[in-house]
Design an enzyme around this catalytic site. Structure first.
Site, PDB file in Angstrom:
ATOM      1  CG  ASP A  90      -2.105   0.963   1.093  1.00 45.43           C
ATOM      2  OD1 ASP A  90      -2.240   1.623   0.036  1.00 45.43           O
ATOM      3  OD2 ASP A  90      -2.892   1.060   2.049  1.00 45.43           O
ATOM      4  CG  HIS A  92      -0.919   7.336   4.241  1.00 47.35           C
ATOM      5  ND1 HIS A  92      -2.279   7.200   4.436  1.00 47.35           N
ATOM      6  CD2 HIS A  92      -0.567   8.499   4.846  1.00 47.35           C
ATOM      7  CE1 HIS A  92      -2.721   8.236   5.134  1.00 47.35           C
ATOM      8  NE2 HIS A  92      -1.711   9.039   5.392  1.00 47.35           N
ATOM      9  CB  SER A  93      -0.510  10.872  -0.070  1.00 47.46           C
ATOM     10  OG  SER A  93      -0.252  12.266  -0.174  1.00 47.46           O
ATOM     11  CB  THR A 130      -8.137   8.765  -1.985  1.00 49.30           C
ATOM     12  OG1 THR A 130      -6.825   9.294  -2.189  1.00 49.30           O
ATOM     13  CG2 THR A 130      -8.399   7.668  -2.995  1.00 49.30           C
ATOM     14  NE  ARG A 178      -4.795  12.855  17.038  1.00 48.72           N
ATOM     15  CZ  ARG A 178      -4.353  12.415  15.858  1.00 48.72           C
ATOM     16  NH1 ARG A 178      -4.735  11.229  15.400  1.00 48.72           N
ATOM     17  NH2 ARG A 178      -3.560  13.166  15.134  1.00 48.72           N
ATOM     18  CB  SER A 193      -3.712   8.097  13.401  1.00 52.69           C
ATOM     19  OG  SER A 193      -4.921   8.103  12.665  1.00 52.69           O
ATOM     20  CE  LYS A 197      -6.280   5.370   9.118  1.00 50.30           C
ATOM     21  NZ  LYS A 197      -5.982   6.210  10.304  1.00 50.30           N
ATOM     22  CE  LYS A 198      -2.118   3.422   4.607  1.00 43.11           C
ATOM     23  NZ  LYS A 198      -3.025   3.318   3.427  1.00 43.11           N
TER      24      LYS A 198
END
Length: 454
Positions: A90, A92-93, A130, A178, A193, A197-198
């Protein structure tokens, strides 16, 4: 699923808060206890908010951040991908304006033999999300159940969806608190965070795209590098190989900003109709890293070549079409995007105040213009208009004048368009001569270097 009570030592939540308030490091058992209570609801919102503020003020060590990440990952389901004949990866940006890379990269990686269970988010501040882009595709199920998610990843090679309630539920609750307690901007909380998830997605490798510049979530180079290093180090501590590219976000990435408009641009790249050089470069650089990390290419240069071939041959486009169809979208989106994607009723060119070359851009202002048009959220509960946004956005160094606008606004009303045009004219600095070409790939964190950017 939350951790069983027997797995964590009984501790008073207020003692954990006091310890972190006073600047001491928490041990793994204390962090596990707090995350377990966060998941089960046995720790009150006020205590969660106090914990988050204590972390903002006092920080966390790398060891604490790894423990927090692992505990939040363990708070829910962790996906397993037994039987796949390729690595699970995967990207992530950290967020930027016009960043539609995921829509292109996921099917490219799938076409190269990887499997991509991509968990994406919605827009944050001035940056587009996204998930909001995908929601502009009619019928597309961006929040499927886990069984469908698994099936689409296996059959199409990629599936881009939002976080489900089953994956890292502790992060879901912590992030919501938060968001309303002024504690979003904390490096340990941000890193845990993202990575929880990843890790829950069951990855073999992850690549990060950390943006730097006026359109980035963290515009300064030092802060962005600190984030990149923390992500790579904490991921490694949690058992996930990770590299981070630092990329320039001083202008729109590609030529569009706005949900349906960005889907159109991504579809055009996949279909071979058009490809902005900067958008293509970031996509291929990220693909090259992941393919090299997982042995699908001998090195990043070979990975770039393989990714480019997947685009040129149409195999990446076929993977994208298969994913969209399997998740409920139109089967002919690639061929007839204009038939399916929303279109704003009004288009207006934004003329520069004088002819010349674009010397600099306040990219954050471009993102704010899209939000004002209705293409993003002012309040969390706001609906997003998929049709509005910007197209034909000029890049640094380009000549603009009577025959070349700064951008084209897609709006619902003349009043909206007028406000956006005024903001855009202030966002562009025009000079007589073009500025020196800006580097796109700024650095690589987590591996041997030798990154070269055209």
């Amino acid at each position: 699923m939350g951790m069983a009570a027997a797995e964590v030592a009984p501790v008073l939540p207020q003692e954990i808060l006091r310890k972190k308030r006073d600047g001491a490091a928490l041990d793994d058992a204390e962090i596990a206890f707090f995350v377990d209570g966060l998941t089960r609801g046995t720790i009150a919102d006020a205590q969660v908010g106090a914990f988050a503020m204590a972390v903002v003020v006092r920080g966390m060590t790398r060891r604490e951040t790894v423990a927090l990440t692992r505990a939040m990952t363990a708070s829910g389901v962790r996906l397993e991908w037994a039987g796949l004949d390729g690595p699970v990866v995967d990207k992530h940006s950290s967020g930027g304006v016009g960043d539609k890379v995921s829509l292109i990269l996921a099917p490219v990686l799938a076409a190269c033999g990887a499997f991509v269970p991509m968990l994406s988010g919605r827009g944050l501040g001035h940056t587009g999300g996204t998930l909001d882009k995908l929601d502009s595709i009619p019928g597309y199920r961006s929040q499927p159940d886990l069984d469908l998610f698994r099936r689409v990843v296996r059959e199409a090679g990629c599936a881009i969806i939002g976080q489900t309630p089953d994956l890292a539920p502790a992060d879901r609750r912590l992030y919501a608190i938060r968001d309303v307690t002024g504690t979003v901007e904390s490096l340990p909380l941000l890193v845990s965070s993202i990575l929880s998830k990843k890790l829950a997605a069951g990855l073999d490798a992850l690549v990060m795209d950390v943006k730097v510049g006026s359109g980035a979530f963290l515009p300064g180079h030092a802060a962005a590098r600190e984030l990149a290093e923390a992500l790579v180090e904490v991921a490694a501590g949690a058992g996930l190989p990770c590299r981070a590219l630092m990329t320039d976000m001083s202008m729109c990435l590609g030529r569009t900003a706005g949900n349906a408009l960005e889907v159109r641009e991504a579809v055009d790249v996949l279909a071979g109709r058009a490809a902005d050089p900067r958008l293509l470069e970031v996509t291929l650089a990220l693909a090259g890293e992941l393919l090299a990390m997982t042995g699908l290419a001998v090195d990043r240069a070979a990975g770039r070549v393989r990714a480019g071939e997947a685009l040129a041959s149409g195999t990446a486009a076929e993977r994208f079409a298969r994913m969209v169809r399997a998740l409920g979208g139109p089967p002919d989106l690639l061929e007839h995007a204009d038939r399916h994607l929303a279109d704003a009723p009004l288009r207006q060119d934004v003329a520069p105040e004088g002819a010349g070359h674009v010397e600099a851009i306040d990219a954050r202002a471009l993102g704010l213009a899209v939000i004002e048009l209705g293409g993003g959220r002012v309040h969390p509960e706001d609906d997003v208009d998929p049709a509005v946004g910007l197209s034909e956005v000029a890049a640094e160094g380009e000549a603009v004048g009577p025959g070349r606008p700064l951008a084209v606004i897609h709006a619902r009303s003349e009043e909206q368009a007028s406000r956006a045009a005024a903001r855009l004219q202030r966002a562009f600095v025009i000079a007589r001569e073009p500025p020196p070409e800006r580097r796109l790939i700024l650095d690589l964190v987590g591996a041997a270097k030798t990154i070269e950017s055209p």
